[in-house]
Design a protein around this motif. Structure first.
Motif, short mmCIF file in Angstrom:
data_model
loop_
_atom_site.label_atom_id
_atom_site.label_comp_id
_atom_site.label_asym_id
_atom_site.label_seq_id
_atom_site.Cartn_x
_atom_site.Cartn_y
_atom_site.Cartn_z
N PRO A 129 6.01 12.85 8.16
CA PRO A 129 4.78 13.30 8.17
C PRO A 129 3.92 12.33 9.11
O PRO A 129 4.29 11.18 9.12
CB PRO A 129 4.18 12.90 6.50
N LEU A 130 2.65 12.81 9.91
CA LEU A 130 1.63 12.21 10.47
C LEU A 130 0.76 11.72 10.04
O LEU A 130 -0.02 12.51 9.34
CB LEU A 130 1.53 13.09 11.74
N TRP A 131 0.20 10.52 10.12
CA TRP A 131 -1.10 10.10 9.72
C TRP A 131 -1.70 9.17 10.72
O TRP A 131 -1.21 8.60 11.64
CB TRP A 131 -0.71 8.78 8.54
N TRP A 152 -1.22 5.83 15.10
CA TRP A 152 -0.70 6.84 14.52
C TRP A 152 0.53 6.40 13.68
O TRP A 152 1.35 5.57 14.18
CB TRP A 152 -0.26 7.71 15.45
N LEU A 153 0.89 6.96 12.71
CA LEU A 153 1.77 6.61 11.67
C LEU A 153 2.77 7.77 11.37
O LEU A 153 2.48 8.54 10.78
CB LEU A 153 1.46 5.72 10.48
N LYS A 154 4.19 7.56 11.48
CA LYS A 154 5.14 8.59 11.24
C LYS A 154 5.80 7.71 10.05
O LYS A 154 6.72 6.92 10.20
CB LYS A 154 6.18 8.77 12.33
N SER A 155 5.56 8.50 8.72
CA SER A 155 6.09 8.00 7.65
C SER A 155 6.09 8.62 6.40
O SER A 155 5.61 9.58 6.28
CB SER A 155 5.04 6.59 7.18
N THR A 156 7.21 8.47 5.54
CA THR A 156 7.41 9.04 4.48
C THR A 156 7.25 8.56 3.26
O THR A 156 7.22 9.03 2.13
CB THR A 156 9.06 9.74 4.34
N ALA A 157 6.31 7.56 3.39
CA ALA A 157 5.82 6.61 2.23
C ALA A 157 4.78 7.25 1.33
O ALA A 157 4.05 8.40 1.94
CB ALA A 157 5.06 5.53 2.88
N PRO A 158 4.44 7.08 0.14
CA PRO A 158 3.52 8.00 -0.53
C PRO A 158 2.19 7.75 -0.08
O PRO A 158 1.75 6.68 0.43
CB PRO A 158 3.73 7.39 -1.85
N ALA A 159 1.35 8.87 -0.21
CA ALA A 159 0.27 8.81 0.37
C ALA A 159 -0.80 7.68 -0.26
O ALA A 159 -1.43 7.05 0.31
CB ALA A 159 -0.71 10.16 0.25
N ALA A 160 -0.44 7.63 -1.49
CA ALA A 160 -1.32 6.57 -2.29
C ALA A 160 -1.10 5.02 -1.58
O ALA A 160 -1.95 4.51 -1.57
CB ALA A 160 -0.93 6.47 -3.54
N LEU A 161 0.13 4.87 -1.26
CA LEU A 161 0.48 3.44 -0.76
C LEU A 161 -0.07 3.36 0.64
O LEU A 161 -0.64 2.14 0.98
CB LEU A 161 2.14 3.53 -0.74
N ILE A 162 -0.08 4.34 1.53
CA ILE A 162 -0.51 4.37 2.84
C ILE A 162 -1.96 4.04 2.69
O ILE A 162 -2.58 3.15 3.36
CB ILE A 162 -0.30 5.51 3.46
N ARG A 163 -2.91 4.84 2.13
CA ARG A 163 -4.31 4.69 1.86
C ARG A 163 -4.57 3.33 1.28
O ARG A 163 -5.54 2.69 1.47
CB ARG A 163 -4.87 6.00 1.02
N GLU A 164 -3.65 2.92 0.32
CA GLU A 164 -4.30 1.50 -0.27
C GLU A 164 -4.04 0.44 0.80
O GLU A 164 -4.88 -0.25 0.60
CB GLU A 164 -3.21 1.08 -1.38
N ARG A 165 -3.24 0.36 1.55
CA ARG A 165 -2.78 -0.78 2.42
C ARG A 165 -3.89 -0.68 3.45
O ARG A 165 -4.25 -1.56 4.16
CB ARG A 165 -1.48 -0.68 2.89
N VAL A 166 -4.11 0.52 4.08
CA VAL A 166 -5.20 0.81 5.09
C VAL A 166 -6.69 0.53 4.47
O VAL A 166 -7.47 -0.21 5.25
CB VAL A 166 -5.11 2.37 5.65
N ALA A 167 -6.88 0.74 3.36
CA ALA A 167 -8.10 0.51 2.81
C ALA A 167 -8.50 -0.96 2.62
O ALA A 167 -9.54 -1.70 2.57
CB ALA A 167 -8.30 1.10 1.30
N LYS A 168 -7.21 -1.91 2.20
CA LYS A 168 -7.27 -3.37 2.17
C LYS A 168 -8.08 -4.04 3.43
O LYS A 168 -8.62 -5.10 3.09
CB LYS A 168 -5.94 -3.88 1.70
N VAL A 169 -7.95 -3.36 4.46
CA VAL A 169 -8.21 -4.18 5.74
C VAL A 169 -9.50 -3.27 6.12
O VAL A 169 -10.03 -3.77 7.46
CB VAL A 169 -7.14 -3.98 6.86
N GLY A 170 -9.97 -2.72 5.42
CA GLY A 170 -11.47 -1.89 5.76
C GLY A 170 -11.22 -0.62 6.64
O GLY A 170 -12.22 -0.24 7.14
#
Length: 348
Positions: free
Chosen positions: A255-257, A284-302
């Motif tokens: 999946p692409l983010w 751009w991120l290509k990852s099979t990680a859960p959406a919640a994990l990706i959004r949580e880590r990105v939100a931590k840096v604003g």
């Protein structure tokens, strides 16, 4: 024919208002993978097309929302001008209305502005069944916020765009692209340093263990910057390949983010592969990680993360105060929730 098409669109909106039928607005459908699915009667704008006025000396172009982007860019190319935001097409049938509604910009965005910065005025049909004209067709400063620019990135949730006036600019006299092998961390440090200096950089991307730069401007300044920075000269076509997601990086089936981050954010620890664009502000991120994990880590840096692959239609929740602003604006322009309901957020 043109007047008939405009009248038909207005009649379609008013009929939907009377019946309480939601409308799903579409053009070329090249950005259909973005946002939440919308159920409703289709309003197809592809027949509502054509450049209405374009005088290169005035640096303003006005066209109908269904006009293919390729036609607009071809007209600008003949006059040696361009859309400075480098809008991604992401498909052969991309339209002007879709460009504004999606609000997506290409590699030049940090140096030349976003789609909304080009919008001078719009015509639209509101959720009251009325035709509105917002903004104008001249470049001038006015007091207050230009409501027409709210249409950029609204994904059709605020009204049915029918015409758009855009600011255009001359193409740079010289364009040179470079490749400098280096790891991502070193590239971020170099870009932070160069960002404080007078260098004619108009694009910066790290991919395949190398920093890719585009230099644009007068021949002298481009030549001087090349002598200072070094690097291998590459084909300028690289930036179109990046803009249209055709680089080898995007072939990964994961999946692409799209990650939007504050300037000078360091490398993020996320599973998968990353490509750095906009000097690191867009990744751009290509990852099979859960959406919640990706959004949580990105939100931590604003920052915030957007899914570009079908299957994850959830949106990061808005802060309560921002959600109230969104809802108030929606209530003013589309009180019955007629246009693309839920495309951006379930509550809009």
């Amino acid at each position: 024919m043109d007047a008939d098409r405009s009248r038909h669109l207005l009649e379609q909106v008013n009929q939907a208002l009377n019946l309480g039928t939601p409308l799903r607005i579409q053009g070329g459908n090249s950005k259909a993978m973005l946002g939440r699915p919308v159920a409703g009667e289709i309003v197809d704008l592809r027949e509502h097309r054509g450049i209405l006025s374009y005088h290169p000396s005035e640096l303003v172009l006005t066209a109908r929302a269904g006009t293919p982007l390729r036609e607009i860019e071809a007209a600008l190319e003949q006059a040696g001008q361009m859309l400075t935001c480098e809008p991604p097409h992401l498909g052969p049938h991309a339209t002007l209305g879709g460009m504004v509604a999606a609000g997506l910009s290409g590699p030049r965005r940090p140096w030349a502005g976003a789609v909304r910065d080009l919008v001078l005025g719009t015509r639209l049909i509101s959720g009251h069944g009325k035709q509105l004209r917002l903004g104008g067709e001249v470049m001038k400063n006015v007091a207050g916020y230009d409501v027409s620019r709210l249409m950029a990135g609204s994904f059709g949730c605020l009204g049915l765009l029918t015409e758009i006036s855009l600011k255009v600019l001359p193409k740079p006299r010289q364009c040179l692209s470079l490749r400098l092998p280096m790891p991502a961390q070193q590239a971020l440090a170099a870009l932070a340093q160069w960002g404080q200096q007078a260098l004619p950089i108009s694009a910066a991307c790290h991919a395949d263990d190398a920093l890719h730069l585009r230099l644009e401007g007068g021949p002298g300044s481009v030549r001087s910057a090349h002598e200072r920075l070094g690097g291998e000269v590459i084909d300028n076509h690289f930036w179109q390949q990046l803009r249209e997601q055709r680089l080898a990086f995007f072939d990964d089936p994961a999946p692409l983010w799209r990650l939007s981050l504050p300037v000078a954010t360091g490398l993020l620890e996320l599973p998968g592969q990353q490509l750095l664009d906009w000097a690191g502000a867009q990744r751009w991120l290509k990852s099979t990680a859960p959406a919640a994990l990706i959004r949580e880590r990105v939100a931590k840096v604003g920052g915030h993360a957007t899914a570009y692959s079908p299957g994850d239609h959830s949106s990061a929740p808005l802060a309560p105060v921002l959600l109230r602003y969104h809802q108030a604006l929606k209530a003013q322009l589309d009180p019955q929730g007629l246009f693309n309901p839920g495309r951006l957020y379930a509550d809009l």
